[in-house]
Write an enzyme that holds these catalytic residues in place. Structure first.
Site, PDB file in Angstrom:
ATOM      1  N   HIS A  99      65.502 139.175  86.465  1.00  0.00           N
ATOM      2  CA  HIS A  99      64.488 138.643  87.382  1.00  0.00           C
ATOM      3  C   HIS A  99      64.597 137.129  87.403  1.00  0.00           C
ATOM      4  O   HIS A  99      65.156 136.524  86.476  1.00  0.00           O
ATOM      5  CB  HIS A  99      63.078 139.138  87.074  1.00  0.00           C
ATOM      6  CG  HIS A  99      62.456 138.652  85.796  1.00  0.00           C
ATOM      7  ND1 HIS A  99      62.123 137.336  85.565  1.00  0.00           N
ATOM      8  CD2 HIS A  99      62.083 139.331  84.674  1.00  0.00           C
ATOM      9  CE1 HIS A  99      61.552 137.228  84.385  1.00  0.00           C
ATOM     10  NE2 HIS A  99      61.529 138.406  83.801  1.00  0.00           N
ATOM     11  N   ASP A 102      63.515 134.715  84.442  1.00  0.00           N
ATOM     12  CA  ASP A 102      64.170 134.732  83.124  1.00  0.00           C
ATOM     13  C   ASP A 102      65.578 134.161  83.166  1.00  0.00           C
ATOM     14  O   ASP A 102      66.170 133.946  82.122  1.00  0.00           O
ATOM     15  CB  ASP A 102      64.141 136.117  82.470  1.00  0.00           C
ATOM     16  CG  ASP A 102      64.942 137.168  83.189  1.00  0.00           C
ATOM     17  OD1 ASP A 102      64.903 138.315  82.766  1.00  0.00           O
ATOM     18  OD2 ASP A 102      65.608 136.854  84.180  1.00  0.00           O
ATOM     19  N   GLU A 230      58.487 150.471  90.831  1.00  0.00           N
ATOM     20  CA  GLU A 230      58.464 150.981  89.454  1.00  0.00           C
ATOM     21  C   GLU A 230      57.040 151.396  89.079  1.00  0.00           C
ATOM     22  O   GLU A 230      56.190 150.554  88.786  1.00  0.00           O
ATOM     23  CB  GLU A 230      58.969 149.876  88.520  1.00  0.00           C
ATOM     24  CG  GLU A 230      59.101 150.325  87.089  1.00  0.00           C
ATOM     25  CD  GLU A 230      59.831 149.286  86.247  1.00  0.00           C
ATOM     26  OE1 GLU A 230      60.933 148.877  86.643  1.00  0.00           O
ATOM     27  OE2 GLU A 230      59.286 148.894  85.214  1.00  0.00           O
ATOM     28  N   ASP A 294      64.458 153.220  84.091  1.00  0.00           N
ATOM     29  CA  ASP A 294      64.356 152.234  83.021  1.00  0.00           C
ATOM     30  C   ASP A 294      64.294 152.994  81.713  1.00  0.00           C
ATOM     31  O   ASP A 294      63.298 153.665  81.403  1.00  0.00           O
ATOM     32  CB  ASP A 294      63.098 151.365  83.183  1.00  0.00           C
ATOM     33  CG  ASP A 294      63.396 150.071  83.928  1.00  0.00           C
ATOM     34  OD1 ASP A 294      64.476 149.969  84.536  1.00  0.00           O
ATOM     35  OD2 ASP A 294      62.550 149.159  83.892  1.00  0.00           O
ATOM     36  N   ASP A 305      52.921 149.707  76.008  1.00  0.00           N
ATOM     37  CA  ASP A 305      54.271 149.776  76.548  1.00  0.00           C
ATOM     38  C   ASP A 305      55.168 148.979  75.613  1.00  0.00           C
ATOM     39  O   ASP A 305      55.322 147.776  75.766  1.00  0.00           O
ATOM     40  CB  ASP A 305      54.240 149.156  77.959  1.00  0.00           C
ATOM     41  CG  ASP A 305      55.545 149.327  78.695  1.00  0.00           C
ATOM     42  OD1 ASP A 305      56.330 150.213  78.306  1.00  0.00           O
ATOM     43  OD2 ASP A 305      55.774 148.587  79.651  1.00  0.00           O
ATOM     44  N   ASP A 337      65.527 148.890  79.642  1.00  0.00           N
ATOM     45  CA  ASP A 337      64.343 148.032  79.644  1.00  0.00           C
ATOM     46  C   ASP A 337      63.749 148.096  78.241  1.00  0.00           C
ATOM     47  O   ASP A 337      62.683 148.666  78.012  1.00  0.00           O
ATOM     48  CB  ASP A 337      63.346 148.498  80.702  1.00  0.00           C
ATOM     49  CG  ASP A 337      62.284 147.450  80.948  1.00  0.00           C
ATOM     50  OD1 ASP A 337      62.461 146.323  80.464  1.00  0.00           O
ATOM     51  OD2 ASP A 337      61.275 147.750  81.595  1.00  0.00           O
TER      52      ASP A 337
HETATM   53  C1  ASC Z   1      57.099 145.736  81.761  1.00  0.00           C
HETATM   54  C2  ASC Z   1      58.078 146.683  82.097  1.00  0.00           C
HETATM   55  C3  ASC Z   1      58.633 146.283  83.240  1.00  0.00           C
HETATM   56  C4  ASC Z   1      57.953 145.093  83.733  1.00  0.00           C
HETATM   57  C5  ASC Z   1      57.223 145.429  84.969  1.00  0.00           C
HETATM   58  C6  ASC Z   1      56.518 144.225  85.503  1.00  0.00           C
HETATM   59  O1  ASC Z   1      56.385 145.777  80.778  1.00  0.00           O
HETATM   60  O2  ASC Z   1      58.425 147.735  81.431  1.00  0.00           O
HETATM   61  O3  ASC Z   1      59.652 146.838  83.828  1.00  0.00           O
HETATM   62  O4  ASC Z   1      57.036 144.747  82.719  1.00  0.00           O
HETATM   63  O5  ASC Z   1      56.282 146.443  84.707  1.00  0.00           O
HETATM   64  O6  ASC Z   1      55.847 144.560  86.667  1.00  0.00           O
HETATM   65 MN    MN Z   2      60.538 148.364  83.250  1.00  0.00          MN
END
Ligand code: ASC
Ligand code: MN
Length: 435
Positions: A99, A102, A230, A294, A305, A337
């Site tokens: 992205h 980053d 997503e 992912d 998460d 991810d």
């Molecule tokens: C997360 C995750 C992603 C990104 C996305 C941001 O924690 O697993 O792929 O952030 O959700 O919108």
């Molecule tokens: Mn993700």
């Protein structure tokens, strides 16, 4: 060459008996599984953000990692790009994902931020010419900066919507120029903290308009990849609009976007939504929405998460079963991810995470392929629905029979259905033969 991975040689496949922690034991990219190279099934990608941008912080403390690119602005971004591609080469990775925020630091204006992203994009383009790693997908970070605290496309302030559009235009074009196979619309903070200050209908209209603008621009520049959403039910917002696959499908359908957008399905997000990963894959496959994956896992005790590397062959086998039955992921792939834990501070830890994750995917792929080739499992499930193959049952599904017709037939033929076993334990044991 940087010296970040000093002393580490390229990771090779050495077979299941290898005790070398820096070797693949199961991931053998050219091995044929169900007639296709393993690498072409999995299409693994390394996530730039977790691997190179995440600093090891948690709510109780900041950075634990010490990387040579931290706090160095654009100079650091260039070092980071060098190390990233060195790691792609070490792992022999066919894909990566990124992205905008980053890969390059934000500037004082949108124009400066976008220029920074483009400058690193040019470095990527050069490295991609000499290496083999391609771009699985790009996305824009529309949630870290405080301007996005109330969302991006769903923000009550249209200027924030416009700013987000300026960021997405830039990354979509860069993704296209780098030959990316997909563009992902991350959910960011598209959701709400409290209904007290939120107009849900208004925000959904805004989100749909934003996606239409993205699709129009993708078509205009000739982007041939997939556009993906997503699903995620919460985090960072208390409620995220892209809750799960079924919710996303309903939203897309309502706004006439269902033929233009598919889903990027994440293991950890499925769990947050109260589903299994394979549930989300199966729903997506049944709706024609399966775009990409992912790959990760959550710590099931924490309820967050946690983005850990996949580590369970039995679970991932069920996922691969769904993917193989769907005919594969097409332009999608398995983006890791996933991030190493905050105590895993060594460069080698980044490699262990990806090696282990790839070996788990390789074993799961082979197990699912063997399960399908054996056929017993599919036959058992088909047998459960065999009644629907009869002429009378087909007439029901074909819409040729009324409610009154059915009622009359049950009475006339004195139909009295007898329950049959669902055989869950038998099926669990059957699947365990293959994992
Ligand atoms: C997360 C995750 C992603 C990104 C996305 C941001 O924690 O697993 O792929 O952030 O959700 O919108
Ligand atoms: Mn993700």
């Amino acid at each position: 060459m940087t010296d970040f991975f000093k002393g580490i040689s390229p990771i090779k496949f050495e077979g299941a008996d290898s005790t070398n922690p820096l070797a693949y034991r199961h991931y053998n990219k050219d091995e044929l599984v169900a007639g296709k190279r393993m690498e072409d099934h999995i299409r693994p990608a390394i996530a730039y953000w977790h691997t190179f941008a995440w600093e090891g912080g948690d709510p109780f403390g900041g950075r634990t990692f010490d990387r040579p690119w931290y706090d160095k602005g654009m100079e650091g971004a260039r070092i980071k790009a060098d190390v990233a591609f060195e790691m792609f080469d070490l792992l022999d990775a066919p894909f990566f994902c990124f992205h905008d925020a980053d890969i390059a630091p934000e500037g004082a204006t949108l124009a400066e931020s976008n220029r920074n992203v483009r400058e690193i994009g040019e470095i990527f383009a050069r490295k991609m010419q000499s290496g083999r790693t391609r771009l699985l997908w790009g996305t824009a970070n529309l949630f870290s900066n405080r301007r996005y605290m109330s969302g991006a496309a769903t923000n009550p302030d249209p200027d924030v919507f416009a700013y987000a559009a300026g960021q997405v235009k830039n990354v979509l074009e860069l993704t296209h120029e780098l030959g990316g196979d997909n563009y992902v619309l991350w959910g960011g903070r598209e959701g709400y903290e409290t209904l007290l200050n939120t107009k849900i209908g208004q925000e959904q209209d805004q989100m749909a308009r934003f996606i239409h603008l993205v699709i129009e621009h993708a078509e205009k520049i000739g982007f041939k990849g997939q556009v993906l959403i997503e699903p995620k039910p919460q985090e960072p917002s208390k409620h995220q609009y892209d809750y799960d696959v079924a919710t996303v499908y309903g939203f897309l359908k309502r706004y006439d976007l269902d033929t233009k957008v598919k889903c990027n399905i994440e293991v950890g997000h499925a769990f947050l939504a109260g589903h299994s990963f394979e549930h989300e894959l199966a729903v997506a496959a049944s709706l024609g929405m399966l775009g990409s994956v992912d790959a990760n896992r959550n710590d099931l005790q924490s309820g967050w998460d946690t983005d850990q590397f996949p580590n369970s062959v039995p679970e991932t086998t069920l996922a691969f079963y769904q993917i193989l039955k769907n005919g594969g992921l097409g332009k999608g792939g398995f983006n890791f991810d996933a991030k190493v834990r905050r105590q895993s501070i060594d460069p080698a830890d980044l490699l262990y995470g990806h090696i282990g994750g790839l070996d788990v995917l390789a074993r799961s792929l082979k197990a699912a392929a063997a399960l399908i080739a054996d056929g017993t499992y599919d036959k058992a499930v088909d047998a459960r629905y065999a009644g629907w193959q009869g002429a009378d049952a087909k007439a029901i599904l074909g819409g040729k029979v009324s409610l009154a017709d059915l009622a009359a037939r049950v009475e006339k033929d004195n139909i009295n259905p007898q329950p049959r076993s669902g055989q869950q334990e038998y099926l669990e044991n059957l699947i365990n033969r293959f994992v």
